[in-house]
Design an enzyme around this catalytic site. Structure first.
Site, PDB file in Angstrom:
ATOM      1  N   ASN A  96      57.755  15.012 -10.156  1.00  0.00           N
ATOM      2  CA  ASN A  96      56.384  14.944  -9.655  1.00  0.00           C
ATOM      3  C   ASN A  96      55.502  16.032 -10.249  1.00  0.00           C
ATOM      4  OD1 ASN A  96      58.100  16.626  -7.846  1.00  0.00           O
ATOM      5  ND2 ASN A  96      56.167  16.997  -6.765  1.00  0.00           N
ATOM      6  N   HIS A  97      56.088  17.177 -10.610  1.00  0.00           N
ATOM      7  CA  HIS A  97      55.267  18.240 -11.183  1.00  0.00           C
ATOM      8  C   HIS A  97      54.831  17.922 -12.608  1.00  0.00           C
ATOM      9  CE1 HIS A  97      55.205  21.448  -8.099  1.00  0.00           C
ATOM     10  NE2 HIS A  97      56.227  20.743  -7.638  1.00  0.00           N
ATOM     11  N   ASP A 135      61.100  18.270 -12.871  1.00  0.00           N
ATOM     12  CA  ASP A 135      60.412  19.482 -12.427  1.00  0.00           C
ATOM     13  C   ASP A 135      60.850  20.675 -13.274  1.00  0.00           C
ATOM     14  OD1 ASP A 135      58.932  18.094 -10.603  1.00  0.00           O
ATOM     15  OD2 ASP A 135      59.681  19.147  -8.831  1.00  0.00           O
ATOM     16  N   HIS A 145      61.797  24.611 -12.602  1.00  0.00           N
ATOM     17  CA  HIS A 145      60.526  25.237 -12.212  1.00  0.00           C
ATOM     18  C   HIS A 145      60.235  26.536 -12.967  1.00  0.00           C
ATOM     19  CE1 HIS A 145      58.917  22.536  -9.275  1.00  0.00           C
ATOM     20  NE2 HIS A 145      60.002  22.559  -8.522  1.00  0.00           N
ATOM     21  N   HIS A 176      64.189  17.574  -6.192  1.00  0.00           N
ATOM     22  CA  HIS A 176      62.939  17.453  -5.430  1.00  0.00           C
ATOM     23  C   HIS A 176      62.960  18.138  -4.075  1.00  0.00           C
ATOM     24  CE1 HIS A 176      59.034  15.883  -4.489  1.00  0.00           C
ATOM     25  NE2 HIS A 176      59.472  15.107  -3.502  1.00  0.00           N
ATOM     26  N   ASP A 190      66.174  21.286 -10.203  1.00  0.00           N
ATOM     27  CA  ASP A 190      64.789  21.603 -10.568  1.00  0.00           C
ATOM     28  C   ASP A 190      64.717  23.023 -11.128  1.00  0.00           C
ATOM     29  OD1 ASP A 190      64.930  19.421  -8.819  1.00  0.00           O
ATOM     30  OD2 ASP A 190      62.904  19.771  -8.053  1.00  0.00           O
TER      31      ASP A 190
END
Length: 220
Positions: free
Chosen positions: A72-73, A46, A19, A181, A17
């Site tokens: 999910n983001h 993500d 981010h 995740h 991820d």
């Protein structure tokens, strides 16, 4: 799901991820001598939220060397900007609480446009042929049988049952699966599922691994 044949001209890498931590990503790519003309980079999703460079990270989905699944983001952003309840306080607040405030600075219109462009290139799952084996990628949690992907979209984005239980039951129908995740101190195997999200935003550690290295011990 999108399938990928073997990379006959270069190497394949998988990254956790991101981010919004663009500098961390490029630092990792530089460290392995990533060849943008020959190598491929697969992401567990993500790309966005929490980090200031989220818009630039989302644009990676449009690069010819970059292949992400959606996380999910991305779906929180989708629900807030593109979904049936777009613009509602419920969806907007859920996104902002989970790190979507970068879009306020970048501009909601620009974030929406980039999301519209990026999401078609971010399926729920990918499968790569690596050294004669099949490697799957989803964001959060694979189904018990890889052939059941179509019935488990929520788990693909949000699931944590396997890691919470320490479930080492192998996923059927695939040699190995990589997920993100759930932040782990260091990458770990549970059965044939490999967890590699080491918390780029919270810990400053972004895990990048070459696919053939990951698969070298699978089934041996």
């Amino acid at each position: 799901m999108q399938r990928h044949g073997p990379n006959e001209h270069g190497r394949d890498f998988i990254v956790g991820d991101i981010h919004g931590q663009l500098a961390l990503l490029y630092g990792q790519l530089e460290a392995v001598g990533f060849d943008y003309q020959r190598d491929r980079l697969f992401s567990v999703g993500d790309l966005i939220d929490r980090g200031a460079d989220s818009l630039q990270c989302l644009s990676l989905a449009l690069e010819p060397w970059f292949f992400a699944v959606r996380g999910n983001h991305e779906m929180l952003a989708h629900d807030a900007l593109l979904g049936e309840e777009r613009g509602s306080l419920k969806t907007r607040d859920a996104w902002m609480i989970n790190g979507g405030t970068w879009a306020l600075e970048a501009g909601l219109d620009e974030a929406q446009t980039m999301l519209q462009q990026a999401l078609p290139s971010m399926p729920y799952a990918r499968e790569i042929s690596v050294a004669g084996k099949r490697l799957g990628i989803v964001h959060a949690e694979p189904p018990k049988d890889w052939n059941d992907l179509a019935t488990t979209s929520q788990d693909l984005l949000w699931g944590r049952t396997r890691i919470r239980r320490g479930d080492e039951t192998p996923v059927r129908g695939i040699d190995a699966v990589v997920v993100g995740h759930t932040i782990v101190e260091r990458p770990i195997w549970l059965g044939n599922v490999y967890y590699l999200d080491t918390g780029a935003f919270t810990t400053g550690r972004l895990t990048l691994i070459e696919a053939c290295t990951l698969m070298s011990g699978v089934g041996s």
